[in-house]
Scaffold this active site. Structure first.
Site, PDB file in Angstrom:
ATOM      1  N   ASP A  11      -9.564   2.521   2.617  1.00  0.00           N
ATOM      2  CA  ASP A  11      -9.457   1.910   3.948  1.00  0.00           C
ATOM      3  C   ASP A  11      -9.946   2.828   5.065  1.00  0.00           C
ATOM      4  OD1 ASP A  11      -8.347  -0.527   3.163  1.00  0.00           O
ATOM      5  OD2 ASP A  11      -6.300   0.243   3.241  1.00  0.00           O
ATOM      6  N   LYS A  37       0.797  -1.234   0.000  1.00  0.00           N
ATOM      7  CA  LYS A  37       0.000   0.000   0.000  1.00  0.00           C
ATOM      8  C   LYS A  37       0.833   1.290   0.000  1.00  0.00           C
ATOM      9  CE  LYS A  37      -3.816  -2.258   2.355  1.00  0.00           C
ATOM     10  NZ  LYS A  37      -4.864  -2.155   3.373  1.00  0.00           N
TER      11      LYS A  37
END
Ligand code: ATR
Length: 321
Positions: A147, A91
């Site tokens: 997220d 990420k």
């Protein structure tokens, strides 16, 4: 991308009857890249969502070593994939590999969703998923982060607990803890207590919050008062014999109204078991996984994600029920 709008519509829409489109030369692909990836629940969840939307897409999973991440993203782009999800350990690395970053990826400094885009006849960038015929050869990769919104949404929806004005004890200051802390501050919690096994990491997160949100009431350490929420963002609880992620002699769970554990497997961690015994409302992290995935599908398709269908597929994949 308006995630709030997506969620609003997703709850109200009628979920269409799933039909499996035949795999053919027009089939387009999405994928999750991670290392390891074997236990990812995303293919089950996303393929159910794709099917419910009646799209001729498939969602795959690839084990990609971090050294190969750039090549894998370039390959997906060359093959005109719809998009990618990125999971541990990609990420942060991917931020530098994008052609453009959505504001969500800029704010959180991490990319968990990539949307490939091509220019239409007017020169405007459109998602690859919006092209019904040939997709032009020149593509760009746009990085998003779904997220952080998913943490806040799942806590609020699963515990019926508004974050604005809440007092929260956050456990953990790793990758997930940092994102949760910043999101809680952005959501307007009244008081945020940060606890981490390695105190210096909690202090670094507090510094980052103060830089971004100078008015935020952040304390490193345990609260002396009752709190609305304890949020576990540590990895303690993944294994049956893990210790509790906090020191019980420093804080009693009976002083918390609700406890959310970002861990979703096992269904009930030692923390959630103790919280239930103490009379707290509880939720595990499955909702987070669902909402980050639903937002990704909406980013790729431009349609509200079929949340119920995706939730059922996810539960079935993770818990077998
Ligand atoms: P992630 O990206 O999932 O957040 P991470 O960055 O490795 O993973 O962070 C793991 C978090 O769990 C950290 O807050 C870690 O505490 P340290 O910073 O002190 O390492 C926390 N953690 C892991 N095992 C723990 C344990 N047994 N007790 C308490 N905290 C634990």
């Amino acid at each position: 991308m308006d995630f709030e709008l997506c969620r609003h519509f997703a709850y109200k829409q009628r979920v269409p009857e799933p039909t499996t489109a035949a795999l053919n030369a027009a089939t387009r692909y999405c994928a999750v890249l991670g290392h390891p990836i074997r236990h990812s629940a995303s293919p089950a969840m996303q393929n159910a969502g794709i099917q419910a939307l009646g799209l001729n897409w498939r969602y795959l999973a690839y084990d990609v070593h971090p050294d190969q991440l750039r090549a894998a993203i370039a390959g997906a782009k060359a093959m005109k994939f719809i998009g990618l999800n990125l999971t541990v350990p990609h990420k942060l690395l991917a931020v530098e590999m994008m052609d453009a970053l959505d504001v969500s990826a800029q704010i959180w400094g991490a990319v968990n969703t990539v949307r490939f885009e091509a220019r239409d006849t007017t020169g405007a960038w459109l998602p690859v998923g919006a092209f019904s015929g040939e997709v032009p050869d020149e593509l760009r990769a746009v990085g998003y982060n779904t997220d952080a919104d998913a943490i806040a949404y799942s806590v609020e929806a699963d515990l019926q607990l508004p974050l604005a004005g809440a007092s929260v004890l956050l456990l953990g200051a790793g990758g997930a803890g940092r994102t949760a802390a910043l999101k809680l501050a952005a959501a307007g919690v009244a008081q945020l207590f940060l606890v981490n096994r390695t105190v210096s990491k909690a202090e670094a997160v507090a510094e980052e919050i103060w830089k971004r949100y100078p008015a935020a009431a952040v304390t490193v350490g345990y609260p002396n008062q009752p709190v609305d929420l304890v949020l576990n963002a540590t990895s303690a609880g993944l294994k049956a014999d893990d210790p509790l992620p906090f020191a019980p002699d420093q804080f009693a769970l009976s002083r918390a109204k609700a406890v959310y554990d970002m861990i979703y497997h096992p269904t009930e961690t030692p923390l959630l078991r103790a919280a239930k015994a103490a009379g707290c409302k509880t939720a595990n992290g499955l909702g987070m996984l669902l909402h980050q995935g639903a937002a990704a599908l909406q980013i790729w398709s431009g349609q509200p994600a079929p949340l119920e269908t995706m939730h059922t597929a996810l539960r079935h994949n993770v818990y077998g029920s």
